[in-house]
Scaffold this motif. Structure first.
Motif, PDB file in Angstrom:
ATOM      1  N   TRP A 128       0.927  -1.107  -0.034  1.00  0.00           N
ATOM      2  CA  TRP A 128       0.153  -0.047  -0.003  1.00  0.00           C
ATOM      3  C   TRP A 128       0.677   1.180  -0.067  1.00  0.00           C
ATOM      4  O   TRP A 128       0.492   2.060  -0.669  1.00  0.00           O
ATOM      5  CB  TRP A 128      -0.932   0.138   1.238  1.00  0.00           C
ATOM      6  CG  TRP A 128      -1.858   1.020   1.383  1.00  0.00           C
ATOM      7  CD1 TRP A 128      -3.427   1.090   0.743  1.00  0.00           C
ATOM      8  CD2 TRP A 128      -1.911   2.386   1.642  1.00  0.00           C
ATOM      9  NE1 TRP A 128      -3.950   2.210   0.878  1.00  0.00           N
ATOM     10  CE2 TRP A 128      -2.951   3.187   1.539  1.00  0.00           C
ATOM     11  CE3 TRP A 128      -0.570   3.326   2.203  1.00  0.00           C
ATOM     12  CZ2 TRP A 128      -3.162   4.558   1.755  1.00  0.00           C
ATOM     13  CZ3 TRP A 128      -0.820   4.368   2.528  1.00  0.00           C
ATOM     14  CH2 TRP A 128      -2.191   5.310   2.262  1.00  0.00           C
ATOM     15  N   MET A 129       1.794   1.346   0.777  1.00  0.00           N
ATOM     16  CA  MET A 129       2.758   2.592   1.089  1.00  0.00           C
ATOM     17  C   MET A 129       3.417   2.610  -0.151  1.00  0.00           C
ATOM     18  O   MET A 129       3.595   3.963  -0.809  1.00  0.00           O
ATOM     19  CB  MET A 129       3.761   2.314   2.247  1.00  0.00           C
ATOM     20  CG  MET A 129       4.667   3.392   2.345  1.00  0.00           C
ATOM     21  SD  MET A 129       5.698   2.932   3.685  1.00  0.00           S
ATOM     22  CE  MET A 129       6.912   1.802   2.909  1.00  0.00           C
ATOM     23  N   VAL A 130       3.990   1.543  -0.958  1.00  0.00           N
ATOM     24  CA  VAL A 130       4.947   1.851  -2.177  1.00  0.00           C
ATOM     25  C   VAL A 130       4.210   2.339  -3.408  1.00  0.00           C
ATOM     26  O   VAL A 130       4.300   3.160  -4.061  1.00  0.00           O
ATOM     27  CB  VAL A 130       5.468   0.167  -2.669  1.00  0.00           C
ATOM     28  CG1 VAL A 130       6.119   0.470  -4.079  1.00  0.00           C
ATOM     29  CG2 VAL A 130       6.579   0.052  -1.537  1.00  0.00           C
ATOM     30  N   HIS A 131       2.733   1.698  -3.521  1.00  0.00           N
ATOM     31  CA  HIS A 131       2.093   2.284  -4.623  1.00  0.00           C
ATOM     32  C   HIS A 131       1.401   3.665  -4.346  1.00  0.00           C
ATOM     33  O   HIS A 131       1.102   4.344  -5.170  1.00  0.00           O
ATOM     34  CB  HIS A 131       0.753   1.260  -4.912  1.00  0.00           C
ATOM     35  CG  HIS A 131       1.372  -0.022  -5.326  1.00  0.00           C
ATOM     36  ND1 HIS A 131       1.566  -0.003  -6.906  1.00  0.00           N
ATOM     37  CD2 HIS A 131       1.180  -1.268  -5.139  1.00  0.00           C
ATOM     38  CE1 HIS A 131       1.853  -1.231  -7.238  1.00  0.00           C
ATOM     39  NE2 HIS A 131       1.690  -2.001  -6.214  1.00  0.00           N
ATOM     40  N   PHE A 132       1.235   3.801  -3.110  1.00  0.00           N
ATOM     41  CA  PHE A 132       0.896   5.599  -2.746  1.00  0.00           C
ATOM     42  C   PHE A 132       1.851   6.335  -3.170  1.00  0.00           C
ATOM     43  O   PHE A 132       1.458   7.400  -3.600  1.00  0.00           O
ATOM     44  CB  PHE A 132       0.421   5.535  -1.293  1.00  0.00           C
ATOM     45  CG  PHE A 132      -0.032   6.907  -0.715  1.00  0.00           C
ATOM     46  CD1 PHE A 132      -1.209   7.197  -1.116  1.00  0.00           C
ATOM     47  CD2 PHE A 132       1.120   7.817   0.053  1.00  0.00           C
ATOM     48  CE1 PHE A 132      -1.535   8.483  -0.598  1.00  0.00           C
ATOM     49  CE2 PHE A 132       0.510   9.123   0.354  1.00  0.00           C
ATOM     50  CZ  PHE A 132      -0.852   9.373   0.219  1.00  0.00           C
ATOM     51  N   LEU A 133       3.000   5.933  -2.920  1.00  0.00           N
ATOM     52  CA  LEU A 133       4.440   6.909  -3.223  1.00  0.00           C
ATOM     53  C   LEU A 133       4.330   6.863  -4.751  1.00  0.00           C
ATOM     54  O   LEU A 133       4.686   7.859  -5.274  1.00  0.00           O
ATOM     55  CB  LEU A 133       5.646   6.459  -2.763  1.00  0.00           C
ATOM     56  CG  LEU A 133       5.822   6.516  -1.250  1.00  0.00           C
ATOM     57  CD1 LEU A 133       7.096   5.716  -0.685  1.00  0.00           C
ATOM     58  CD2 LEU A 133       5.877   7.575  -0.738  1.00  0.00           C
ATOM     59  N   PHE A 134       4.287   5.915  -5.391  1.00  0.00           N
ATOM     60  CA  PHE A 134       3.891   5.877  -6.786  1.00  0.00           C
ATOM     61  C   PHE A 134       2.961   6.513  -7.452  1.00  0.00           C
ATOM     62  O   PHE A 134       2.967   7.415  -8.491  1.00  0.00           O
ATOM     63  CB  PHE A 134       3.763   4.318  -7.412  1.00  0.00           C
ATOM     64  CG  PHE A 134       5.044   3.716  -7.381  1.00  0.00           C
ATOM     65  CD1 PHE A 134       6.306   4.010  -7.897  1.00  0.00           C
ATOM     66  CD2 PHE A 134       5.173   2.379  -7.355  1.00  0.00           C
ATOM     67  CE1 PHE A 134       7.563   3.596  -7.626  1.00  0.00           C
ATOM     68  CE2 PHE A 134       6.383   1.623  -7.475  1.00  0.00           C
ATOM     69  CZ  PHE A 134       7.564   2.082  -7.642  1.00  0.00           C
ATOM     70  N   CYS A 135       1.723   6.762  -6.864  1.00  0.00           N
ATOM     71  CA  CYS A 135       0.791   7.746  -7.232  1.00  0.00           C
ATOM     72  C   CYS A 135       1.014   9.049  -7.199  1.00  0.00           C
ATOM     73  O   CYS A 135       0.888   9.689  -8.205  1.00  0.00           O
ATOM     74  CB  CYS A 135      -0.341   7.253  -6.201  1.00  0.00           C
ATOM     75  SG  CYS A 135      -1.780   6.347  -6.731  1.00  0.00           S
ATOM     76  N   ILE A 136       1.785   9.450  -6.008  1.00  0.00           N
ATOM     77  CA  ILE A 136       2.267  10.787  -5.998  1.00  0.00           C
ATOM     78  C   ILE A 136       3.323  11.097  -7.173  1.00  0.00           C
ATOM     79  O   ILE A 136       3.214  11.954  -7.788  1.00  0.00           O
ATOM     80  CB  ILE A 136       2.842  11.088  -4.677  1.00  0.00           C
ATOM     81  CG1 ILE A 136       1.618  10.867  -3.508  1.00  0.00           C
ATOM     82  CG2 ILE A 136       3.465  12.494  -4.703  1.00  0.00           C
ATOM     83  CD1 ILE A 136       2.274  10.951  -2.075  1.00  0.00           C
ATOM     84  N   LEU A 137       4.290  10.146  -7.316  1.00  0.00           N
ATOM     85  CA  LEU A 137       5.268  10.218  -8.289  1.00  0.00           C
ATOM     86  C   LEU A 137       4.695  10.625  -9.589  1.00  0.00           C
ATOM     87  O   LEU A 137       5.093  11.488 -10.449  1.00  0.00           O
ATOM     88  CB  LEU A 137       6.304   9.225  -8.039  1.00  0.00           C
ATOM     89  CG  LEU A 137       7.194   9.084  -9.277  1.00  0.00           C
ATOM     90  CD1 LEU A 137       8.264  10.066  -9.035  1.00  0.00           C
ATOM     91  CD2 LEU A 137       8.126   7.676  -9.349  1.00  0.00           C
TER      92      LEU A 137
END
Length: 347
Positions: free
Chosen positions: A26-35
């Motif tokens: 969840w955390m990794v994909h949340f960061l990818f979303c922002i990126l």
């Protein structure tokens, strides 16, 4: 059928691996979303946004222990995002490493059969090979420095996830192994003690006494075995009930256990004491115990009980078998019973 150990380890491991694995994803994909939102790569922003939604829902799967659903969704999500990210951004961003992580991680996933693990790994290898052969440059151009940074992040994220899987598995194994050792210790205690009095039972007590005899004879230390029997014990059960008899046994056992030796519940209302004493004053030691029991106030439901014991004592200075010494102590005990009880007899 799995063992209790395997079941307990599996429960701990399944709960941890799915919860922490889900949280990390969840955390990794949340960061990818922002990126990807900042990079204005709409397709990857939406894709990772859907992944965040899926992993949010997956916390419910984890809570309900629907591990099969969780794993299936996880595999599809990881492979799908790795494929489209590699096609859009190119091989150099290292999104393909998540496929390798999945090929490794499948062996740690709960509720997955051996066949499923092998097939999943083979599928991941095939997909990875196709990407390696056919994908080079991406459809979206990003700066070389950013590509290196993103590639490093993907590598480190993969390593972090692999290390996390390994640590979680190890901690579950260690924790359950510790529980198993404690359970074994408790079982050994239960198997070696009498449930009512807490003293050694006859089987283990006989083994312990045999070892003590061997040690005392090798060190040339005098030793003795005393058999003690509660006088008129049947009357306590007949007058007050078996609860009263049990209470008397427990109180007598508590007094006997204070002796400097091995105390065994030999059977019924009979107890065995093994003592060593360089001075050989065994009669005095047993007589002191007999007087303590006679002077102790035993109460049951407000009634004072007069409890006494008769002891038979057998003394040795050299090696002899437990059976022979116990027989001699038993003969002395029966002699004491015939001659008035509440006394110490020895041969």
């Amino acid at each position: 059928m799995g063992t209790i150990y395997e079941s307990r380890r599996g429960t701990l491991y399944n709960e941890r691996i799915t919860f922490y694995g889900n949280a990390i994803a969840w955390m990794v994909h949340f960061l990818f979303c922002i990126l990807f939102w900042r990079l204005d790569v709409t397709s990857l922003f939406l894709s990772n946004g859907l992944s965040v939604i899926y992993y949010t829902i997956s916390f419910y799967f984890v809570h309900k222990r629907w591990y099969g659903i969780f794993f299936t969704g996880l595999f599809i999500e990881v492979v799908y995002n790795a494929i489209i990210s590699t096609f859009i951004l190119g091989w150099g961003v290292n999104m393909h490493y998540f496929i390798l992580m999945m090929a490794y991680g499948v062996f740690f996933m709960p509720s997955v059969t051996k066949t499923q693990r092998i097939l999943t790994t083979l599928l991941a290898m095939v997909i990875y090979s196709i990407l390696f052969i056919f994908v080079s440059d991406g459809q979206v151009t990003i700066s070389a420095s950013f590509e290196r940074a993103l590639g490093l992040f993907c590598i480190l994220s993969t390593v972090m996830m692999i290390a996390g899987l390994s640590f979680i598995f190890e901690s579950a194994v260690v924790e359950v192994t510790d529980e198993l050792e404690l359970s074994n210790e408790r079982l050994q205690i239960l198997a070696s003690t009498d449930g009512l009095t807490g003293l050694l039972n006859r089987k283990i007590g006989q083994e312990q006494v045999a070892k003590a005899i061997d040690r005392a004879s090798r060190e040339h230390i005098p030793y003795a075995i005393a058999l003690g029997d509660i006088d008129r014990f049947k009357s306590f059960n007949e007058t007050y009930g078996h609860d009263c008899g049990d209470r008397v046994l427990q109180q007598v056992a508590s007094i006997l256990s204070d002796s400097d030796g091995i105390t065994v519940r030999w059977g019924g209302e009979e107890f065995l004491l093994f003592l060593t004493d360089p001075s050989g004053n065994f009669y005095e030691s047993i007589e002191r115990i007999r007087r303590t029991i006679e002077a102790t106030s035993f109460f049951y439901e407000g009634q004072r009980l007069h409890v006494t014991m008769t002891f038979g004592l057998a003394i040795r200075h050299d090696f002899d078998t437990v059976a022979e010494i116990v027989k001699e102590a038993d003969d002395a005990l029966r002699e004491g019973k015939r001659n008035g009880k509440n006394q110490v007899r020895y041969t």
